[in-house]
Design a protein around this motif. Sequence first.
Motif, PDB file in Angstrom:
ATOM      1  N   ASN A   1      -4.727  12.360   3.243  1.00 16.94           N
ATOM      2  CA  ASN A   1      -5.572  10.979   2.761  1.00 16.94           C
ATOM      3  C   ASN A   1      -5.283   9.756   2.599  1.00 16.94           C
ATOM      4  OD1 ASN A   1      -7.078   9.551   0.741  1.00 16.94           O
ATOM      5  ND2 ASN A   1      -9.041  10.809   0.471  1.00 16.94           N
ATOM      6  N   THR A   2      -3.944   9.130   2.197  1.00 16.18           N
ATOM      7  CA  THR A   2      -3.037   7.954   2.544  1.00 16.18           C
ATOM      8  C   THR A   2      -3.097   7.774   4.032  1.00 16.18           C
ATOM      9  OG1 THR A   2      -2.019   8.596   1.090  1.00 16.18           O
ATOM     10  CG2 THR A   2      -1.145   7.137   1.978  1.00 16.18           C
ATOM     11  N   PHE A   3      -3.034   8.937   5.340  1.00 17.53           N
ATOM     12  CA  PHE A   3      -2.549   7.817   6.064  1.00 17.53           C
ATOM     13  C   PHE A   3      -4.492   7.615   7.155  1.00 17.53           C
ATOM     14  CE2 PHE A   3      -3.177   9.790  11.455  1.00 17.53           C
ATOM     15  CZ  PHE A   3      -2.527   8.445  11.240  1.00 17.53           C
ATOM     16  N   LEU A   4      -4.870   8.773   6.668  1.00 13.54           N
ATOM     17  CA  LEU A   4      -6.284   8.016   6.893  1.00 13.54           C
ATOM     18  C   LEU A   4      -7.175   6.795   6.535  1.00 13.54           C
ATOM     19  CD1 LEU A   4      -7.779  11.628   7.553  1.00 13.54           C
ATOM     20  CD2 LEU A   4      -7.203   9.839   9.548  1.00 13.54           C
ATOM     21  N   TYR A   5      -7.094   7.142   6.016  1.00 16.67           N
ATOM     22  CA  TYR A   5      -7.087   5.619   4.540  1.00 16.67           C
ATOM     23  C   TYR A   5      -7.294   4.020   5.334  1.00 16.67           C
ATOM     24  CZ  TYR A   5      -9.231   2.247   1.719  1.00 16.67           C
ATOM     25  OH  TYR A   5      -9.637   1.233   0.827  1.00 16.67           O
ATOM     26  N   MET A   6      -5.273   4.234   5.775  1.00 16.23           N
ATOM     27  CA  MET A   6      -4.871   3.182   6.655  1.00 16.23           C
ATOM     28  C   MET A   6      -5.069   3.499   7.538  1.00 16.23           C
ATOM     29  SD  MET A   6      -3.110   2.238   3.973  1.00 16.23           S
ATOM     30  CE  MET A   6      -1.889   0.357   4.552  1.00 16.23           C
ATOM     31  N   VAL A   7      -5.794   4.202   8.467  1.00 11.56           N
ATOM     32  CA  VAL A   7      -5.831   4.243   9.914  1.00 11.56           C
ATOM     33  C   VAL A   7      -7.132   3.078   9.505  1.00 11.56           C
ATOM     34  CG1 VAL A   7      -7.096   5.530  12.013  1.00 11.56           C
ATOM     35  CG2 VAL A   7      -4.310   6.294  10.624  1.00 11.56           C
ATOM     36  N   ASN A   8      -8.060   4.065   9.125  1.00 10.27           N
ATOM     37  CA  ASN A   8      -9.859   2.812   8.668  1.00 10.27           C
ATOM     38  C   ASN A   8      -9.393   1.760   8.647  1.00 10.27           C
ATOM     39  OD1 ASN A   8     -11.834   5.222   7.668  1.00 10.27           O
ATOM     40  ND2 ASN A   8     -12.146   3.271   8.385  1.00 10.27           N
ATOM     41  N   THR A   9      -8.229   1.046   7.695  1.00  9.82           N
ATOM     42  CA  THR A   9      -8.525   0.171   7.384  1.00  9.82           C
ATOM     43  C   THR A   9      -8.115  -0.891   8.455  1.00  9.82           C
ATOM     44  OG1 THR A   9      -7.955   0.251   4.643  1.00  9.82           O
ATOM     45  CG2 THR A   9      -7.921  -1.634   5.633  1.00  9.82           C
ATOM     46  N   TYR A  10      -7.037  -0.371   9.115  1.00  9.20           N
ATOM     47  CA  TYR A  10      -6.150  -1.577  10.481  1.00  9.20           C
ATOM     48  C   TYR A  10      -7.438  -0.864  11.486  1.00  9.20           C
ATOM     49  CZ  TYR A  10      -3.520  -2.996   6.825  1.00  9.20           C
ATOM     50  OH  TYR A  10      -2.691  -3.595   5.793  1.00  9.20           O
ATOM     51  N   ILE A  11      -8.264  -0.445  11.688  1.00 11.06           N
ATOM     52  CA  ILE A  11      -8.526   0.596  13.332  1.00 11.06           C
ATOM     53  C   ILE A  11      -9.035  -1.188  13.826  1.00 11.06           C
ATOM     54  CG2 ILE A  11     -10.195   1.773  12.424  1.00 11.06           C
ATOM     55  CD1 ILE A  11      -9.900   3.319  14.420  1.00 11.06           C
ATOM     56  N   ILE A  12     -10.453  -1.323  12.632  1.00 11.22           N
ATOM     57  CA  ILE A  12     -11.306  -2.640  12.938  1.00 11.22           C
ATOM     58  C   ILE A  12     -10.810  -3.705  13.655  1.00 11.22           C
ATOM     59  CG2 ILE A  12     -12.733  -0.788  12.188  1.00 11.22           C
ATOM     60  CD1 ILE A  12     -13.140  -4.177  10.494  1.00 11.22           C
TER      61      ILE A  12
ATOM     62  N   GLY B   1       0.060   4.687   9.331  1.00 12.40           N
ATOM     63  CA  GLY B   1      -1.472   4.846   9.320  1.00 12.40           C
ATOM     64  C   GLY B   1      -1.466   2.883   9.872  1.00 12.40           C
ATOM     65  N   MET B   2      -0.643   2.351   9.214  1.00 15.74           N
ATOM     66  CA  MET B   2      -0.578   1.099   9.625  1.00 15.74           C
ATOM     67  C   MET B   2      -0.587   0.430  11.014  1.00 15.74           C
ATOM     68  SD  MET B   2       0.605  -1.989   7.700  1.00 15.74           S
ATOM     69  CE  MET B   2       0.672  -3.424   8.312  1.00 15.74           C
ATOM     70  N   ALA B   3       0.178   1.127  11.281  1.00 15.08           N
ATOM     71  CA  ALA B   3       0.321   0.929  12.933  1.00 15.08           C
ATOM     72  C   ALA B   3      -0.507   2.196  13.865  1.00 15.08           C
ATOM     73  CB  ALA B   3       2.466   2.175  13.378  1.00 15.08           C
ATOM     74  N   CYS B   4      -1.072   3.264  13.926  1.00 10.23           N
ATOM     75  CA  CYS B   4      -1.754   3.596  14.211  1.00 10.23           C
ATOM     76  C   CYS B   4      -3.360   3.113  14.907  1.00 10.23           C
ATOM     77  CB  CYS B   4      -1.563   5.086  13.676  1.00 10.23           C
ATOM     78  SG  CYS B   4      -0.207   6.525  14.502  1.00 10.23           S
ATOM     79  N   GLY B   5      -3.501   2.410  13.425  1.00 10.84           N
ATOM     80  CA  GLY B   5      -4.834   1.922  13.620  1.00 10.84           C
ATOM     81  C   GLY B   5      -5.089   0.854  14.914  1.00 10.84           C
ATOM     82  N   PRO B   6      -4.507  -0.220  14.729  1.00 15.22           N
ATOM     83  CA  PRO B   6      -4.333  -0.815  16.195  1.00 15.22           C
ATOM     84  C   PRO B   6      -4.129  -0.138  17.699  1.00 15.22           C
ATOM     85  CG  PRO B   6      -3.237  -1.982  13.836  1.00 15.22           C
ATOM     86  CD  PRO B   6      -3.449  -0.814  13.713  1.00 15.22           C
ATOM     87  N   ALA B   7      -3.472   0.709  17.371  1.00 18.93           N
ATOM     88  CA  ALA B   7      -3.042   1.229  18.501  1.00 18.93           C
ATOM     89  C   ALA B   7      -4.566   2.546  19.603  1.00 18.93           C
ATOM     90  CB  ALA B   7      -1.218   2.147  18.493  1.00 18.93           C
ATOM     91  N   LEU B   8      -4.792   3.015  17.845  1.00 16.77           N
ATOM     92  CA  LEU B   8      -6.277   4.057  18.282  1.00 16.77           C
ATOM     93  C   LEU B   8      -7.173   2.754  18.877  1.00 16.77           C
ATOM     94  CD1 LEU B   8      -7.207   6.624  18.494  1.00 16.77           C
ATOM     95  CD2 LEU B   8      -8.384   6.618  16.237  1.00 16.77           C
ATOM     96  N   ALA B   9      -7.216   1.918  18.196  1.00 15.72           N
ATOM     97  CA  ALA B   9      -8.207   0.551  18.512  1.00 15.72           C
ATOM     98  C   ALA B   9      -7.840   0.362  19.999  1.00 15.72           C
ATOM     99  CB  ALA B   9      -8.437  -0.338  17.640  1.00 15.72           C
ATOM    100  N   GLY B  10      -6.662  -0.230  20.901  1.00 19.75           N
ATOM    101  CA  GLY B  10      -6.394  -0.371  21.414  1.00 19.75           C
ATOM    102  C   GLY B  10      -6.756   0.328  22.479  1.00 19.75           C
TER     103      GLY B  10
END
Length: 693
Positions: A256-267, A384-393
């Motif tokens: 849950n922690t990981f997904l929420y941080m991805v959710n925060t930074y993916i956009i 999660g903080m690193a994966c969010g922007p990377a996933l957006a790319g």
Amino acid sequence: MVAFGKKLKERQIQEWQGFYLNYKLMKKRVKQYAQQMEVGTQDRRHVLKDFSRMLDNQIEKTVLFILEQQGQLASRLTNLREQHDALEEMPEISQITELREAYRAVGQDLLKLLCFVEMNAIGLRKILKKFDKRFRYRFTDYYVKTRANHPYSQLQQVFKHVGLGAVVGAISRNLHELQDRQGSYLSIYDPPALPLQDPVVDSINAAVDRLSHSTNFLNFLAQHALIMQEELPAPTDERIDDERYHFMSLLLNLANTFLYMVNTYIIVPTADDYSMSLGAAATVCGIVIGAMAVAQVFSSVYFSAWSNRSYFRPLVFSSIVLFVGNTMYALAYDMSSLTVLILGRLCCGLGSARAVNRRYISDCVPLKIRMQASAGFVSASALGMACGPALAGILQTNFKIYKLTFNANTLPGWVMAVAWLVYLVWLWISFKEPSRDIEEPPASSSETVENGALEEGKQPLLITSEEKQEDDEDPEGDGSEEAPEESRKPATSIVSAYRLLTPSVKVQLLIYFMLKYAMEILLSESSVITTYYFSWSTSTVSIFLACLGLTVLPVNIVVGSYISNMFEDRQILLASEIMVCIGILLSFHMIIPYTIPQYVCSGLIMFVSAEVLEGVNLSLLSRVMSSRLSRGTYNGGLLSTEAGTIARVIADATITLAGYLGESRLLNITLLPSFLICVASIVATCFTYNSLY
């Protein structure tokens, strides 16, 4: 929670009572020193010399007794070894059973000695901290440095306990040999180590783990989460923890922690393009990104309160709300509605269950693995903080299914909606609600900020929540051991919690506000700034943000393993603030053309320095905050969360408002408040420097 003086009386072994450090006497002596210095009958040099001599005498008394008891245990183990050797020639089941019980009896006596050492180590740490706080002098540093590394050090016996380790090894090894006589030639020293199912050895190992609690990278990361532990947990507490622990439930909290941080930074890399596609200015991305933080200001409070009654239901609610929010975010493109876009992000913020994640680790994970779980929480946040922007790319495609558009703007919403739906199914199948038919331990400071709140334990003389409790209950050092019930009650509202803040705590919260504001400005406007100055694509922005996120764990390794062992926390704090200020200054666009190296280097300096500052700041915050703010719904962690979240909200609003003056002025206008707040925090730190420990 009771005062340490009372707990010491309750946990003392009566026949050894005369060999404990006389904590109450030393507290009274500290008060006498303070009174004598006030009237001018004593000078500081004489006080330091006299108190050092008193500590030396107390430690010598305790250490000599420890050595005497170790000798007795060693003598008993030698006799048992002789009996053990005799059984090798003529083994008899009854004699093996008797010998095993004899070893267990030695183990029980060793447990008593370990408890004795632990109580004295805690008492020594607490009285040193009390002396430092009363006289505003780093006596602890002087005393430990001059005693710990001396060849005739007696302090080493208290904190290193090498001789006790040999006794533990002898008992464990012999019980292991006596447990299985079916022809196995493996011992406890041979890999892979065989598990020894013996309650006495388990209890000894748990006691050694508590006694060996010292600074390392794992401890640094664990305290990053601001999940504080009882320094003297009762044996029943450890049993309760084991009964409530469920590995899959812990894994679900970390997911849950990981997904929420991805959710925060993916956009973040695509928020400006999404805003423009709906007819708004690129700088409206500040509102889109900040909407999640606005909602989190409120969700942190109700999730903190909800976790007093349940863990499963808040996580289910969080998953459903995040699924709905991300779906709305994705549908806003085809609906051509900026309102739906912002409402979707607000919905995502209302699903922030990080308070529940921390509370679960604090309340339901056994003490022996709570450090690893807390470190896992911080690592999941950083990843999660690193994966969010990377996933957006990666999500750079464009196609339609029926009337639904899937492109770089909408795919982050669709991907996260599917992720939360899968998580909800996994949660429903695998989560186990802990039993609540027992009295729960007090909630720890559990709600810190988005990408993990680094909190550092610096040396063996770590100040914990118990020590803060002691200072609050006996602020005058008069030896009283119980405070009125009212003084131990947690705060019942944000207002009452704020009234408990001292000036130094307010400075720490100001620093926290500053670093979160500066980091949010850097991250949220990165897409707009890099597009305007350098014409970067979404993929390039994503790579830049992902690289920033990936610096979190390496920076923590360096700080936790090296820097924190070489400098005081307050020195690192002030140096980090200055480096953040330098990073902000280097980011300004002056007369010369703005270049990519200038932007990247200044952003890296600012981000890395803010990461270091965050950890050290929260470490200091935990040491100066009232113990009444270490539990309950309105705790110190919640105040930190609110300070950081409000900073993010204001930063994102600043970006949007500054956008009305034009993109050419956006960079300098948004950096100016960061610089002013940073300067103010440096000035405040200098004024309160001596009160920071």
